[in-house]
Design an enzyme around this catalytic site. Structure first.
Site, PDB file in Angstrom:
ATOM      1  N   GLY A 173      78.753  34.751 -21.669  1.00 41.39           N
ATOM      2  CA  GLY A 173      79.874  34.305 -20.842  1.00 41.39           C
ATOM      3  C   GLY A 173      81.057  33.934 -21.717  1.00 41.39           C
ATOM      4  O   GLY A 173      81.196  34.399 -22.855  1.00 41.39           O
ATOM      5  N   GLY A 174      81.875  33.036 -21.207  1.00 44.24           N
ATOM      6  CA  GLY A 174      83.076  32.613 -21.930  1.00 44.24           C
ATOM      7  C   GLY A 174      82.761  31.991 -23.282  1.00 44.24           C
ATOM      8  O   GLY A 174      83.634  31.919 -24.153  1.00 44.24           O
ATOM      9  N   GLY A 408     101.693  59.398 -43.343  1.00 42.35           N
ATOM     10  CA  GLY A 408     101.919  57.997 -42.986  1.00 42.35           C
ATOM     11  C   GLY A 408     100.955  57.089 -43.728  1.00 42.35           C
ATOM     12  O   GLY A 408     101.280  55.933 -44.025  1.00 42.35           O
ATOM     13  N   ALA A 409      99.771  57.619 -44.024  1.00 40.86           N
ATOM     14  CA  ALA A 409      98.767  56.802 -44.705  1.00 40.86           C
ATOM     15  C   ALA A 409      99.257  56.379 -46.089  1.00 40.86           C
ATOM     16  O   ALA A 409      98.897  55.314 -46.582  1.00 40.86           O
ATOM     17  CB  ALA A 409      97.457  57.562 -44.800  1.00 40.86           C
TER      18      ALA A 409
HETATM   19  C1  HXC Z   1      71.839  23.805 -18.184  1.00 42.12           C
HETATM   20  C2  HXC Z   1      70.343  25.210 -19.202  1.00 42.12           C
HETATM   21  C3  HXC Z   1      71.279  26.260 -19.197  1.00 42.12           C
HETATM   22  C4  HXC Z   1      72.562  25.988 -18.639  1.00 42.12           C
HETATM   23  C5  HXC Z   1      69.515  26.975 -20.154  1.00 42.12           C
HETATM   24  N1  HXC Z   1      69.262  25.706 -19.808  1.00 42.12           N
HETATM   25  N2  HXC Z   1      70.748  27.339 -19.783  1.00 42.12           N
HETATM   26  N3  HXC Z   1      70.625  24.003 -18.704  1.00 42.12           N
HETATM   27  N4  HXC Z   1      72.794  24.743 -18.167  1.00 42.12           N
HETATM   28  N5  HXC Z   1      73.518  26.908 -18.662  1.00 42.12           N
HETATM   29  C6  HXC Z   1      68.060  24.936 -20.055  1.00 42.12           C
HETATM   30  C7  HXC Z   1      66.863  25.444 -19.299  1.00 42.12           C
HETATM   31  O1  HXC Z   1      66.821  24.871 -18.025  1.00 42.12           O
HETATM   32  C8  HXC Z   1      65.733  24.950 -20.179  1.00 42.12           C
HETATM   33  O2  HXC Z   1      65.552  23.590 -19.947  1.00 42.12           O
HETATM   34  C9  HXC Z   1      66.301  25.087 -21.565  1.00 42.12           C
HETATM   35  O3  HXC Z   1      67.704  25.113 -21.410  1.00 42.12           O
HETATM   36  C10 HXC Z   1      65.870  26.340 -22.263  1.00 42.12           C
HETATM   37  O4  HXC Z   1      66.116  27.430 -21.394  1.00 42.12           O
HETATM   38  P1  HXC Z   1      64.989  28.513 -21.063  1.00 42.12           P
HETATM   39  O5  HXC Z   1      65.474  29.295 -19.923  1.00 42.12           O
HETATM   40  O6  HXC Z   1      63.655  27.868 -20.943  1.00 42.12           O
HETATM   41  O7  HXC Z   1      64.998  29.357 -22.410  1.00 42.12           O
HETATM   42  P2  HXC Z   1      64.913  30.921 -22.584  1.00 42.12           P
HETATM   43  O8  HXC Z   1      63.798  31.480 -21.766  1.00 42.12           O
HETATM   44  O9  HXC Z   1      64.887  31.158 -24.052  1.00 42.12           O
HETATM   45  O10 HXC Z   1      66.270  31.504 -21.973  1.00 42.12           O
HETATM   46  C11 HXC Z   1      67.496  31.115 -22.521  1.00 42.12           C
HETATM   47  C12 HXC Z   1      68.659  31.642 -21.653  1.00 42.12           C
HETATM   48  C13 HXC Z   1      68.450  31.206 -20.188  1.00 42.12           C
HETATM   49  C14 HXC Z   1      68.713  33.159 -21.745  1.00 42.12           C
HETATM   50  C15 HXC Z   1      69.934  31.069 -22.263  1.00 42.12           C
HETATM   51  O11 HXC Z   1      68.155  29.809 -20.137  1.00 42.12           O
HETATM   52  C16 HXC Z   1      69.654  31.454 -19.357  1.00 42.12           C
HETATM   53  O12 HXC Z   1      69.894  32.601 -18.926  1.00 42.12           O
HETATM   54  N6  HXC Z   1      70.406  30.413 -19.070  1.00 42.12           N
HETATM   55  C17 HXC Z   1      71.598  30.490 -18.262  1.00 42.12           C
HETATM   56  C18 HXC Z   1      72.695  31.068 -19.074  1.00 42.12           C
HETATM   57  C19 HXC Z   1      73.978  31.071 -18.321  1.00 42.12           C
HETATM   58  O13 HXC Z   1      74.130  31.780 -17.330  1.00 42.12           O
HETATM   59  N7  HXC Z   1      74.894  30.245 -18.779  1.00 42.12           N
HETATM   60  C20 HXC Z   1      76.192  30.152 -18.222  1.00 42.12           C
HETATM   61  C21 HXC Z   1      76.972  31.260 -18.906  1.00 42.12           C
HETATM   62  S1  HXC Z   1      78.614  31.234 -18.398  1.00 42.12           S
HETATM   63  P3  HXC Z   1      64.126  22.880 -20.117  1.00 42.12           P
HETATM   64  O14 HXC Z   1      64.373  21.465 -19.717  1.00 42.12           O
HETATM   65  O15 HXC Z   1      63.177  23.609 -19.227  1.00 42.12           O
HETATM   66  O16 HXC Z   1      63.767  23.034 -21.558  1.00 42.12           O
HETATM   67  C22 HXC Z   1      79.265  30.163 -19.431  1.00 42.12           C
HETATM   68  C23 HXC Z   1      80.678  29.936 -19.144  1.00 42.12           C
HETATM   69  C24 HXC Z   1      81.382  29.424 -20.324  1.00 42.12           C
HETATM   70  O17 HXC Z   1      78.695  29.629 -20.281  1.00 42.12           O
HETATM   71  C25 HXC Z   1      82.812  29.468 -19.964  1.00 42.12           C
HETATM   72  C26 HXC Z   1      83.680  29.116 -21.073  1.00 42.12           C
HETATM   73  C27 HXC Z   1      85.095  29.303 -20.691  1.00 42.12           C
END
Ligand code: HXC
Length: 514
Positions: A173-174, A408-409
């Site tokens: 994501g971002g 040009g290079a």
């Molecule tokens: C809160 C989160 C989280 C999130 C993961 N966790 N992502 N908690 N917010 N975004 C937590 C899980 O609940 C879990 O907690 C722990 O982190 C580890 O995650 P797992 O899923 O168990 O690990 P894994 O299987 O290795 O997978 C990792 C992952 C997956 C691929 C990152 O968790 C995932 O897809 N998360 C969501 C990613 C996402 O969509 N993020 C937002 C992106 S957009 P526990 O307590 O069980 O250990 C973004 C916008 C930014 O970030 C914008 C900036 C401008």
């Protein structure tokens, strides 16, 4: 009520221990099973032993939604502070995937921002180790605000202190935009990935099937997209590579890069170089051999070695002084300049110029790559970026034309006309508007019938232009040198340019053709 000293110290010790454990033994085990180190282990590998000073270790998040008020972990998913690399100050933050997946909360964004501000104020590099699930979902817009604060400081710090990112786990994501705004990105094979939208979203929107690794793995970004600059086999190697990179860099834009004592003979000549460049101009040779033979201790840190291989960029030392090298690579696509190599070269040149690192250019380029793909893709504006970057650079610029310098290079690759300070050419150099065949075909299009006459004209053009002497007569080349003399000649030119000062007209900023 804790009255005695012993109890107070115990409480402090327990808090420290708790913070050190991050998300706890189970999650640490999971981290290790995924072939990843924890945030603290990474920092230990990165920094000089015992030099890490941790800040904000006891910070916790302030979120109360979704039961988060009952779920607080000390440090809140990022370990931050400062330490040393080879005795030199660096600021660091490492996202801790064992704590809420290393996600960005308002509180831990503030920790990162504090590091960025300190680094700016003290004039030292910032190294960010990323391993995070992105925005902490429970915090909503507060997390987005945290990201934006970090991006803003990334941009404010750009060109002031070196910024280095390692992506050592998910970065989606971002969140990808903070590393993207920094100067260099390291990735690790099989454990790190970066993408704006993941495979599931892509499947839903474009119906493409793609794995996480193919979409945004280390080699994808090191060889296809050009987003990343270095790939490591594992976390430890990534940390060692960052240390090596830092050894070439000044702490900030007001200081010179660190000079090391040089034990490699500055007069060293290598006879092998005399025959490296084939007499047949159509035969390739490996520019890396030339670079490695010439620089101190044959040590060259190549940047983006897997991307746009027709241009080679990287750091080395000459007589102990760090230099940035930009070289056409005749062993790949004949060293032609195209969109990707122009972008790669331009970004590197601008980094070196921002941080007072002299530029050494080795030139063997037949010109810009022809074709509709290149023209439709905007080779005009992308090629212009390289021209802009070299023209804009006020650091010492030293050019060696080893063989072809066409069209040009010739102008683009740090020619005298765009401000190079020392221009050398080998006797094998060919400096002209275009290759002899193309030139004759245009000059004598309807004037020659017989093939032998055409060949005669080609020979005549070659005799006139396929050499460095016309340019030398005009002073566009300062000196023709033997290949074996390259090392000493470059070191002399670096000495000559040591106190170079060049000012540019005052302006807010230029308008590089983006
Ligand atoms: C809160 C989160 C989280 C999130 C993961 N966790 N992502 N908690 N917010 N975004 C937590 C899980 O609940 C879990 O907690 C722990 O982190 C580890 O995650 P797992 O899923 O168990 O690990 P894994 O299987 O290795 O997978 C990792 C992952 C997956 C691929 C990152 O968790 C995932 O897809 N998360 C969501 C990613 C996402 O969509 N993020 C937002 C992106 S957009 P526990 O307590 O069980 O250990 C973004 C916008 C930014 O970030 C914008 C900036 C401008």
């Amino acid at each position: 009520m804790k009255n005695n000293l012993e109890e107070k110290f115990k409480e402090f010790e327990e808090k420290n221990k708790k913070a050190d454990l991050g998300g706890g033994p189970e999650r640490i085990k999971k981290q290790h099973e995924s072939s990843k180190m924890t945030a603290r282990e990474r920092l230990e590998a990165l920094l000089d032993p015992g030099s890490f000073v941790e800040l904000d270790k006891l910070v916790v998040h302030r979120c109360t939604d979704f039961g988060m008020d009952k779920n607080k972990i000390l440090s809140d998913g990022v370990v931050s502070g400062y330490g040393k690399i080879d005795g030199r100050l660096v600021y660091v933050f490492a996202q801790d995937f064992t704590v809420f997946g290393g996600t960005l909360s308002r509180a831990n964004a503030d920790k990162i921002v504090k590091i960025q501000r300190l680094a700016l104020k003290m004039g030292a590099p910032v190294i960010g180790l990323n391993d995070s699930g992105g925005a902490r979902i429970q915090e909503g817009v507060q997390s987005l605000g945290g990201y934006a604060d970090i991006f803003h400081l990334n941009v404010r710090s750009s060109g002031v202190v070196p910024q280095i990112s390692a992506v050592l786990g998910p970065c989606a994501g971002g969140a990808v935009y903070s590393p993207a705004l920094t100067d260099f990105i390291f990735m690790v094979e099989k454990t790190s990935y970066m993408f704006v939208t993941g495979p599931d979203v892509i499947k839903a929107v474009t119906h493409e099937d793609v794995t996480k690794e193919d979409l945004g793995g280390a080699m994808t970004h090191n060889s296809k997209s050009g987003v990343a600059h270095f790939v490591a086999e594992d976390d430890v190697q990534a940390m060692m590579m960052i240390r090596e990179l830092v050894s070439f860099l000044p702490p900030n834009n007001m200081e010179d890069p660190p000079v090391k004592s040089c034990t490699d003979d500055i007069h060293r000549e290598d006879e092998k170089l005399q025959t490296l460049i084939p007499s047949d101009p159509n035969k390739p040779y490996d520019m890396l051999t030339l670079i490695e033979t010439v620089v101190d201790d044959k040590h060259f840190l190549e940047v983006q070695p897997h991307y746009a291989k027709n241009i080679v960029v990287g750091f080395a030392r000459l007589g102990g002084k760090p230099v940035g090298i930009v070289a056409n690579q005749p062993a790949h696509l004949a060293g032609v300049l195209d969109i990707n190599s122009s972008l790669k070269g331009a970004r590197f040149v601008r980094f070196c110029d921002a941080f007072n690192i002299p530029l050494i250019v080795f030139e063997d380029v037949p010109g810009f790559l022809p074709g509709t793909l290149q023209e439709f893709g905007g080779i005009i504006k992308h090629g212009a970026k390289l021209l802009y970057a070299f023209s804009e650079a006020t650091v010492p610029k030293i050019t060696v034309i080893t063989r072809k310098s066409y069209g040009g290079a010739y102008c683009v690759m740090a020619s005298k006309h765009i401000g190079a300070d020392a221009n050398f050419a080998y006797p094998t150099a060919e400096i002209a508007v275009m290759g002899s065949e193309g030139a004759v075909n245009i000059l004598y299009r309807d004037k020659i019938d017989k093939e032998e006459d055409r060949q005669e004209k080609i020979r005549e053009y070659q005799d006139t232009f396929a050499n460095p002497y016309r340019a030398a007569e005009l002073g566009y080349i300062d000196e023709i040198i033997y290949p074996k003399q390259t090392r000493f000649k470059l070191i002399q030119a670096l000495e000559m340019t040591h106190n170079k000062t060049e000012t540019i007209p005052p302006k807010k900023h230029g308008n590089i053709p983006l």
